[in-house]
Design an enzyme around this catalytic site. Structure first.
Site, PDB file in Angstrom:
ATOM      1  N   GLY A 125       0.808  -1.214   0.000  1.00 32.61           N
ATOM      2  CA  GLY A 125       0.000   0.000   0.000  1.00 32.61           C
ATOM      3  C   GLY A 125       0.839   1.259   0.000  1.00 32.61           C
ATOM      4  O   GLY A 125       0.418   2.309   0.492  1.00 32.61           O
ATOM      5  N   SER A 204       4.876  -5.316  -3.100  1.00 30.52           N
ATOM      6  CA  SER A 204       4.924  -3.866  -3.294  1.00 30.52           C
ATOM      7  C   SER A 204       5.667  -3.223  -2.116  1.00 30.52           C
ATOM      8  O   SER A 204       6.808  -3.577  -1.850  1.00 30.52           O
ATOM      9  CB  SER A 204       3.510  -3.317  -3.464  1.00 30.52           C
ATOM     10  OG  SER A 204       3.534  -2.014  -3.982  1.00 30.52           O
TER      11      SER A 204
END
Length: 557
Positions: A125, A204
Site C-alpha cells: 500500500g 509492493s
C-alpha cells in the site's frame, strides 16, 4: 427506546450464539489467553494487540509493549486499521480507523502438529494505506504445513515522519514490524509454529519492507527466509532521500508556515489532529518517489532501524544473509497507467521531470542529455502516445521495480549470498484488476502481468479482484503455491525430488532466472539489455539518500 435496546440485545445474543456454534481453540500467549474460531478449515485469531502505538507527543516513537489480560481474549475483530489517507481502491467505511492499531492475525491449521514453518506477511500500500487482512493465507495454511501471520503497522506520516529529533526519530512503522517479529518469536510456538523457521514476505511496499528488514540489525535472528515481491530495498521509493524536505513539503501543504524551524515542525506534527494529518491524498510523483517511507536514521534512540543507506550496507555485506526468493511481475509498471493521459504531453516536452529522484546531475544540460538518452531507449524517435504505451509501462516497470531488484541482486551476490532464487512472473490474466480501479480501453492489446499479480496467484485476496477461473490460471495458482510452500518450508523453491524444473540460485550475471508464465522455464540473464542500460546510468548518476542533520540546540535549521 426499549424496542431499540431489545433489538440490540437480540443481535448481540445472536452473534454470541454464532461464535459458540463455531469450533474454537484457546491459546495461551505471553499476554494472556486468546480464543480463535474455525473458518474454512483454518483457526483464525484476529485482532490480537501485539504492541501499543504511543500517542500524544510520542505518536512517532517506537511502539510500546502490548496489553495483558487474564480472561480469554475473543480474537474476532478484523476491522481495526491504522490511520491512513483515503484511497479510491478500498472501501473502509465498515472498518475502525484508530491510533492504537497494532494488531496481529494468526492463521492456524486444523492439526495437532507442532514446529510448523511460519509465514509472516507484511501488507503493501505504498507505506500509506492498507491493513493486515488485505490478504488471506487460507489456501497455504490449509495444507497443514505452515502457520501464517498478518498484521497492521503505522502508515504515512504516522509511521514514517523522520525528523531526527527525540520526538520523531524515524521509522516508527518499521519498528512496529520488528515488534511484530518479536511477538511472533515469543508466542508462535503456542499456535503450532516454530520460532526458528520464519519466512517474512510482502508485496509492493510490503516487499520493500521485508527487503529492508533484511538489512537492519534490529530483527536479527527473528526470520530465516525472505520473499520480497515487486519492491526492492534500493528502490527510489523505498527510502526518503531527504526526510527533512519531505516533512517540510507536506507541512506546507497543510498550511504550516514555520517549516524552517525543525522543533516547530516537530511540534506541529505532534499536535495536529489525525483528520488534518491525513487530509492530503498521496500520489506517486513524476520522479517515482512517494513521500513518507522508511529513512536512514541518526542514532539518537535506544534502537535505530538502520543508520546507513541500503546500497552501502549491501556493498559492505554487513547484514544477515538468508535464502531469498526474489522477483517481480513483468509489467509492474501497469500500476502507473492511471497517470498516462495526465503525463504524456509533459513527458514529450520535458522528460527530465520524470527521471527517478535518486539520480543527480552536475547541470541542467547534463540532466536533459541523460533524459533524452533514456527517452529514446524506451520510445525511440516517436512521440509518447497511446501507440507507444508499452514504452511507458516498461519505463515505470524498470525504474520502480525490476531494476532495483536486479541491482540489489547483483549487490547481494557480490556480498556472498549464494541462495537467491530470481524470477519474473509473466502469466497474463486479463481479469486481474482491482474492481474499483478499471483499466482504460487502449490497453486491450497489452498482455502482461500487472503489479500484484504474483501475490494474487499465491494467496486469497480480501479485496475485490475480478475473478479468473480459467483452467490455465487455476493450474498456475497451484504451481505458484507449490513453489512458495517449498521455499517457506525448505529454503528452496524446487527442492530435490520435485517434478518442477530445477531452479538453481542466481549468479553474478543475474542468471539464471525462472520465467513463471504459461510454462515454468529456467532461462539465462534476466532483462539483460535493460539491466545493463540502467547499470550504466546508476553507476554515474546515483544519489545516496541522507539522514536528518544533527541539531545542537532548539533553533532554526
Amino acid at each position: 427506546m426499549k424496542r431499540v435496546a431489545l433489538i440490540c440485545l437480540v443481535v448481540a445474543c445472536a452473534a454470541s450464539a454464532q461464535s459458540e456454534a463455531r469450533e474454537s481453540r484457546t491459546v495461551q500467549t505471553a499476554q494472556g489467553p486468546v480464543r480463535g474460531y474455525k473458518t474454512d478449515e483454518v483457526f483464525e485469531f484476529l485482532g490480537i494487540p501485539y504492541a501499543k502505538a504511543p500517542t500524544g507527543k510520542d505518536r512517532f516513537k517506537a511502539p510500546l509493549p502490548g496489553p495483558v489480560w487474564m480472561q480469554p481474549y475473543e480474537a474476532v475483530n478484523n476491522k481495526i486499521v491504522c490511520p491512513q489517507i483515503f484511497s479510491p481502491m478500498f472501501d473502509l467505511s465498515s472498518y475502525n480507523m484508530q491510533e492504537d492499531c497494532l494488531v496481529a492475525n494468526v492463521y492456524m491449521p486444523d492439526t495437532e502438529e507442532t514446529n510448523l514453518s511460519v509465514l509472516v506477511y507484511v501488507h503493501g500500500g505504498a507505506y500509506q494505506i492498507g491493513w493486515g487482512e488485505m490478504l488471506l493465507p487460507h489456501s497455504l495454511v490449509k495444507t497443514k504445513k505452515i502457520v501464517a501471520v498478518t498484521f497492521n503497522y503505522r502508515l504515512g506520516a504516522h509511521g514514517f515522519l523522520c525528523l531526527g529529533t527525540e520526538g520523531a526519530p524515524g521509522n516508527a512503522g518499521m519498528k512496529d514490524q520488528v515488534a511484530l517479529l518479536r511477538w511472533v518469536n515469543k508466542n508462535i510456538a503456542k499456535f503450532g509454529g516454530s520460532p526458528n523457521d520464519v519466512t517474512i514476505t510482502g508485496s509492493s511496499s510490503g516487499s520493500s519492507a521485508v527487503d529492508l528488514l533484511m538489512l537492519s540489525k534490529m530483527p536479527n535472528g527473528l526470520y530465516h527466509r525472505v520473499i520480497p515481491v515487486s519492491g526492492a530495498n534500493v528502490g527510489v521509493w523505498s527510502i526518503q532521500h531527504d526526510p527533512i524536505q519531505v516533512a517540510k513539503d507536506y507541512a506546507v501543504k497543510l498550511n504550516f508556515t514555520e517549516k524552517d524551524d525543525v522543533f516547530a515542525l516537530e511540534f506541529f506534527y505532534q499536535t495536529i489532529p489525525f483528520p488534518i494529518l491525513l487530509s492530503d491524498n498521496f500520489a506517486t510523483k513524476k520522479d517515482s518517489s512517494i513521500g513518507f517511507v522508511p529513512c536512514v536514521e541518526r542514532n539518537i534512540t535506544d534502537e535505530t532501524f538502520f543508520e546507513d543507506t541500503p546500497v552501502n550496507i549491501l556493498k559492505q555485506g554487513n547484514y544477515r544473509k538468508v535464502p531469498v526468493l526474489y522477483g517481480f511481475a513483468n509489467m509492474d509498471g501497469l500500476m502507473m497507467i492511471r497517470y498516462f493521459s495526465l503525463w504524456k504531453d509533459e513527458m514529450n516536452d520535458n522528460f527530465a521531470k520524470f527521471l527517478p529522484l535518486d539520480l543527480v546531475f552536475k547541470s541542467d544540460e547534463e540532466q536533459k542529455e541523460v533524459a533524452q538518452i533514456i527517452k529514446e531507449f524506451y520510445f525511440g524517435d516517436n512521440p509518447i502516445s497511446e501507440d507507444s504505451v508499452q514504452g511507458f509501462i516498461d519505463y515505470y516497470t524498470d525504474t520502480m521495480f525490476t531494476y532495483p531488484h536486479l541491482r540489489s541482486t547483483q549487490l547481494q551476490v557480490a556480498a556472498g549470498n549464494d541462495a537467491i532464487y530470481l524470477y519474473e512472473y509473466s502469466f497474463f490474466s486479463p481479469h486481474f484488476q482491482i474492481e474499483r480501479m478499471p483499466m482504460p480501453e487502449f490497453l486491450s492489446k497489452i498482455h502482461g502481468a500487472n503489479h500484484g499479480a504474483p501475490t494474487a496467484a499465491v494467496y486469497d485476496m480480501n479485496v475485490k479482484i475480478t475473478d479468473d477461473s480459467s483452467e490455465n490460471y487455476l493450474k498456475m495458482r497451484e504451481k505458484m503455491r507449490e513453489l512458495w510452500l517449498n521455499f517457506i518450508t525448505t529454503g528452496k523453491p524446487v527442492p530435490e525430488g520435485s517434478k518442477l524444473p530445477a531452479w538453481p540460485p542466481v549468479g553474478a550475471n543475474r542468471s539464471p532466472h525462472m520465467d513463471l508464465g504459461e510454462e515454468i522455464k529456467l532461462k539465462g540473464p534476466l532483462l539483460e539489455k535493460r539491466a545493463r542500460f540502467w547499470d550504466d546510468i546508476y553507476e554515474r548518476y546515483y544519489r545516496m539518500p541522507v539522514p536528518p542533520p544533527k541539531y545542537s540546540v532548539k533553533s532554526e535549521l
